[in-house]
Design a protein around this motif. Sequence first.
Motif, PDB file in Angstrom:
ATOM      1  N   SER A 218       0.822  -1.213   0.000  1.00 51.34           N
ATOM      2  CA  SER A 218       0.000   0.000   0.000  1.00 51.34           C
ATOM      3  C   SER A 218       0.856   1.264   0.000  1.00 51.34           C
ATOM      4  O   SER A 218       0.331   2.369  -0.124  1.00 51.34           O
ATOM      5  CB  SER A 218      -0.942  -0.007   1.209  1.00 51.34           C
ATOM      6  N   PHE A 219       2.157   1.107   0.155  1.00 49.49           N
ATOM      7  CA  PHE A 219       3.128   2.216   0.069  1.00 49.49           C
ATOM      8  C   PHE A 219       4.500   1.543   0.012  1.00 49.49           C
ATOM      9  O   PHE A 219       4.622   0.365   0.365  1.00 49.49           O
ATOM     10  CB  PHE A 219       3.011   3.165   1.282  1.00 49.49           C
ATOM     11  N   PRO A 220       5.537   2.269  -0.426  1.00 54.51           N
ATOM     12  CA  PRO A 220       6.856   1.629  -0.479  1.00 54.51           C
ATOM     13  C   PRO A 220       7.293   1.185   0.921  1.00 54.51           C
ATOM     14  O   PRO A 220       7.245   1.970   1.879  1.00 54.51           O
ATOM     15  CB  PRO A 220       7.777   2.733  -1.017  1.00 54.51           C
ATOM     16  N   THR A 247      10.175  -2.412  10.602  1.00 56.98           N
ATOM     17  CA  THR A 247       9.468  -2.804   9.379  1.00 56.98           C
ATOM     18  C   THR A 247       8.124  -2.081   9.392  1.00 56.98           C
ATOM     19  O   THR A 247       7.274  -2.340  10.252  1.00 56.98           O
ATOM     20  CB  THR A 247       9.210  -4.328   9.321  1.00 56.98           C
ATOM     21  N   ASP A 248       7.955  -1.134   8.493  1.00 58.33           N
ATOM     22  CA  ASP A 248       6.686  -0.408   8.359  1.00 58.33           C
ATOM     23  C   ASP A 248       6.163  -0.790   6.987  1.00 58.33           C
ATOM     24  O   ASP A 248       6.683  -0.320   5.962  1.00 58.33           O
ATOM     25  CB  ASP A 248       6.943   1.095   8.485  1.00 58.33           C
ATOM     26  N   ALA A 249       5.171  -1.683   6.966  1.00 58.03           N
ATOM     27  CA  ALA A 249       4.733  -2.240   5.684  1.00 58.03           C
ATOM     28  C   ALA A 249       3.264  -2.620   5.740  1.00 58.03           C
ATOM     29  O   ALA A 249       2.781  -3.109   6.752  1.00 58.03           O
ATOM     30  CB  ALA A 249       5.568  -3.478   5.357  1.00 58.03           C
ATOM     31  N   SER A 259      -3.645  -1.615   4.348  1.00 60.87           N
ATOM     32  CA  SER A 259      -3.251  -1.764   5.749  1.00 60.87           C
ATOM     33  C   SER A 259      -1.926  -1.035   5.907  1.00 60.87           C
ATOM     34  O   SER A 259      -1.244  -0.753   4.923  1.00 60.87           O
ATOM     35  CB  SER A 259      -3.105  -3.234   6.148  1.00 60.87           C
ATOM     36  N   ASP A 260      -1.586  -0.719   7.145  1.00 65.85           N
ATOM     37  CA  ASP A 260      -0.357   0.029   7.438  1.00 65.85           C
ATOM     38  C   ASP A 260       0.086  -0.357   8.844  1.00 65.85           C
ATOM     39  O   ASP A 260      -0.501   0.098   9.823  1.00 65.85           O
ATOM     40  CB  ASP A 260      -0.664   1.534   7.339  1.00 65.85           C
ATOM     41  N   ILE A 261       1.066  -1.235   8.926  1.00 65.55           N
ATOM     42  CA  ILE A 261       1.483  -1.810  10.215  1.00 65.55           C
ATOM     43  C   ILE A 261       2.987  -1.597  10.398  1.00 65.55           C
ATOM     44  O   ILE A 261       3.743  -1.733   9.446  1.00 65.55           O
ATOM     45  CB  ILE A 261       1.194  -3.339  10.231  1.00 65.55           C
ATOM     46  N   THR A 262       3.382  -1.278  11.617  1.00 63.87           N
ATOM     47  CA  THR A 262       4.822  -1.230  11.918  1.00 63.87           C
ATOM     48  C   THR A 262       5.137  -2.115  13.111  1.00 63.87           C
ATOM     49  O   THR A 262       4.396  -2.115  14.110  1.00 63.87           O
ATOM     50  CB  THR A 262       5.279   0.208  12.250  1.00 63.87           C
ATOM     51  N   ARG A 263       6.221  -2.857  12.970  1.00 65.00           N
ATOM     52  CA  ARG A 263       6.775  -3.605  14.087  1.00 65.00           C
ATOM     53  C   ARG A 263       8.282  -3.353  14.105  1.00 65.00           C
ATOM     54  O   ARG A 263       8.883  -3.075  13.058  1.00 65.00           O
ATOM     55  CB  ARG A 263       6.519  -5.116  13.949  1.00 65.00           C
ATOM     56  N   VAL A 391      -2.640   3.914  14.735  1.00 64.52           N
ATOM     57  CA  VAL A 391      -2.081   4.409  16.003  1.00 64.52           C
ATOM     58  C   VAL A 391      -0.618   3.994  15.973  1.00 64.52           C
ATOM     59  O   VAL A 391      -0.318   2.802  16.034  1.00 64.52           O
ATOM     60  CB  VAL A 391      -2.824   3.808  17.220  1.00 64.52           C
ATOM     61  N   GLU A 392       0.273   4.977  15.809  1.00 70.65           N
ATOM     62  CA  GLU A 392       1.669   4.637  15.515  1.00 70.65           C
ATOM     63  C   GLU A 392       2.674   5.528  16.246  1.00 70.65           C
ATOM     64  O   GLU A 392       3.400   6.297  15.610  1.00 70.65           O
ATOM     65  CB  GLU A 392       1.916   4.683  14.008  1.00 70.65           C
ATOM     66  N   PRO A 393       2.722   5.382  17.577  1.00 72.28           N
ATOM     67  CA  PRO A 393       3.752   6.144  18.286  1.00 72.28           C
ATOM     68  C   PRO A 393       5.137   5.598  17.962  1.00 72.28           C
ATOM     69  O   PRO A 393       5.270   4.442  17.534  1.00 72.28           O
ATOM     70  CB  PRO A 393       3.413   5.902  19.757  1.00 72.28           C
ATOM     71  N   ILE A 431       5.679   1.380  16.614  1.00 78.02           N
ATOM     72  CA  ILE A 431       4.697   0.281  16.668  1.00 78.02           C
ATOM     73  C   ILE A 431       3.379   0.850  16.165  1.00 78.02           C
ATOM     74  O   ILE A 431       2.879   1.838  16.708  1.00 78.02           O
ATOM     75  CB  ILE A 431       4.537  -0.277  18.108  1.00 78.02           C
ATOM     76  N   GLU A 432       2.842   0.230  15.122  1.00 70.54           N
ATOM     77  CA  GLU A 432       1.665   0.798  14.444  1.00 70.54           C
ATOM     78  C   GLU A 432       0.593  -0.260  14.223  1.00 70.54           C
ATOM     79  O   GLU A 432       0.876  -1.348  13.720  1.00 70.54           O
ATOM     80  CB  GLU A 432       2.111   1.369  13.079  1.00 70.54           C
ATOM     81  N   ASP A 433      -0.628   0.083  14.633  1.00 65.78           N
ATOM     82  CA  ASP A 433      -1.781  -0.782  14.387  1.00 65.78           C
ATOM     83  C   ASP A 433      -2.868   0.000  13.665  1.00 65.78           C
ATOM     84  O   ASP A 433      -2.871   1.230  13.665  1.00 65.78           O
ATOM     85  CB  ASP A 433      -2.340  -1.307  15.719  1.00 65.78           C
TER      86      ASP A 433
HETATM   87 MN    MN Z   1       3.204   2.856   8.510  1.00 68.43          MN
END
Ligand code: MN
Length: 461
Positions: A218-220, A247-249, A259-263, A391-393, A431-433
Motif C-alpha cells: 500500500s506504500f513503499p 518494518t513499516d509495511a 493496511s499500514d502496520i509497523t513492528r 495508532v503509531e507512536p 509500533i503501528e496498528d
Molecule cells: Mn506505517
Amino acid sequence: MFKSEVYTKRREELHKKLRTGLALFIGNTEAPLNYPANTYHFRQDSDFLYFFGHDIPGFAGLMDFDSGKDWIFGNDTDMEDIIWMGPQPTVKDLALKCGIADTAPMMKLEEVIKDALSKKRKVHFLPPYRGETKMTLGLILKENPCQMKTLASVELIKAVISMRSIKEKIEIEEIEKAVDIAYEMHVTSMKMCKQGVKEQDIFGTIEGIALAKGGGTSFPIILSVNGQTLHNHAHGNVLKKGKMMVTDAGAETNLHYASDITRTTPVGGKFSQQQKDIYEIVLKANTEAIKVAKPGISNRDLHFMACKIIATEMKELGLMKGDVDEAVAAGAHALFMPHGLGHMMGLDVHDMEALGEDYIGYNDEVKRSKQFGTSFLRFALPYKPGHVFTVEPGCYFIPELIDMWKAEGKFKDFINYSKLAAFLPIGGIRIEDDVLITEKGNKVLGKPIPKTVKEVEATCS
Ligand code: MN
Ligand code: GLY
Ligand code: MN
C-alpha cells in the motif's frame, strides 16, 4: 469490484449533497516507466474506484446533479488491442457493472463539458495529483493545467471526504483482509531478522507476500536498521546483532483497500535491556492510546496522551527531566517523537491525502499547530464511528536533530543531552496498528500481529 448497488448508492448520496452542476472524475491512465509501452504498476485513482469501481486505465466518470444522470466515458477496444491484450468487455458492459446505463467515447467528454460551460454550469472536480490528469482537465476545461489544483471544487472535496471518512461494512472487511496480509508480511520479517541477513532479502520477500496475497504493497516498504529515519526506503544494510529493525509495511487487497502496520524487531530476536526499556515505552503509548480511542475523543487528544506517556517514561529513564506537562506543551518530546500519532486509512494508506490534509483533519475551529512535531499531525478532529485510523507512536534517536538542539541549548531544562549518546544504537522504534472506531470504543483490525516483547521474541525463535 463490489456489486453495482454499492456504487449506485454512493453516487446517489453525492447527488443529494451537491444538487447542482456536474462532477468530473478522471480515472488514472498508465504511467510510462522508461518508454511508453513499459509502464509502472497501474494504480487506479481512489475516488474513481470509490464511485465507479473500475480498475482499468483510461476512463472518466461524470455525474450531472441537475438531471440526476451519471456517465462513463471510455473507448471500446479494437482488433489491435484484442491481439495484444485479449478480448475486453465493452464500455457499456463495464458501465452496467457500476450501475450506469449512459456511456460515450472519451472524445465526447470535451464536447459535453464545453456545452455545460457555455451554459455557465459549474463543473466540479477534485484536486489532480498526476501531470497527465492535470493536462486532461486543462484541455477539457480550457484552463491552465498548472492551475487545476487550485481550481478544484471545495464543495466536492468536502462532500467526498464526508462520505469516504465513514467506512462501510464491506470496506472494513476489505481493510481487515489487508491487515491479515500484513500479518504474514510482519511475521515473516520478524523470523528473518537475524545476524548476517540483508535488509533487501527481507524487503523483497515481504513485498512478494503482498503481491501474492493481494494487490501489492500500500506504500513503499520502510525496512531498516536505521529506523531513526522515519521513511527509510534504503535497504542496503546487512543485519548485525545489537541493532533494531523497523518494518513499516502494509498491503492492498485486490480491491485496493490498505493496511499500514509497523513492528520493530531486535536483530537475532532477543531484546537487550536497553532495547526493551525503549520498546516498552513505545508499546505503552500504543496500547494505552488504543484503550481510550472512541467517538468524541479527538486524534489530537490521543496524540498528546501518547506524547505524555513517552515524556513521562523518558523522564523515568533519565533522558528527560522537569515537568512533563510543560515539556509536552513546549514540544520538547518531539526530539523523540517528531511525527503525529496516526492518520486515516482506507482506499489510500494516508486516506484521501490527495484531497488536502487540512480538509480531512482540520476545520474552521481546529487549526493545524505550527509547533515542530505537532505540525505533522495529519488529523486533529474528534473520532466518529466508522473512522479507521492508524495508532503509531515511535521513539527515535536522530543524531543530527539531537546535535542541533544540543548546540542550540534547546529545551535544556527538559532534556538530559548527556545521557542520549548511549541510546543512539537503538536508532528508532515504531509500533503501528490499524484501528476502527466503533459506537462505544474501537476494534484493532485484523489478526493480532505479535507486539509484546514476549510475543516478538517467541515469533523470532
Ligand atoms: Mn506505517
Ligand atoms: N507508512 C507510513 C506511515 O506510517 O504513515
Ligand atoms: Mn501510518
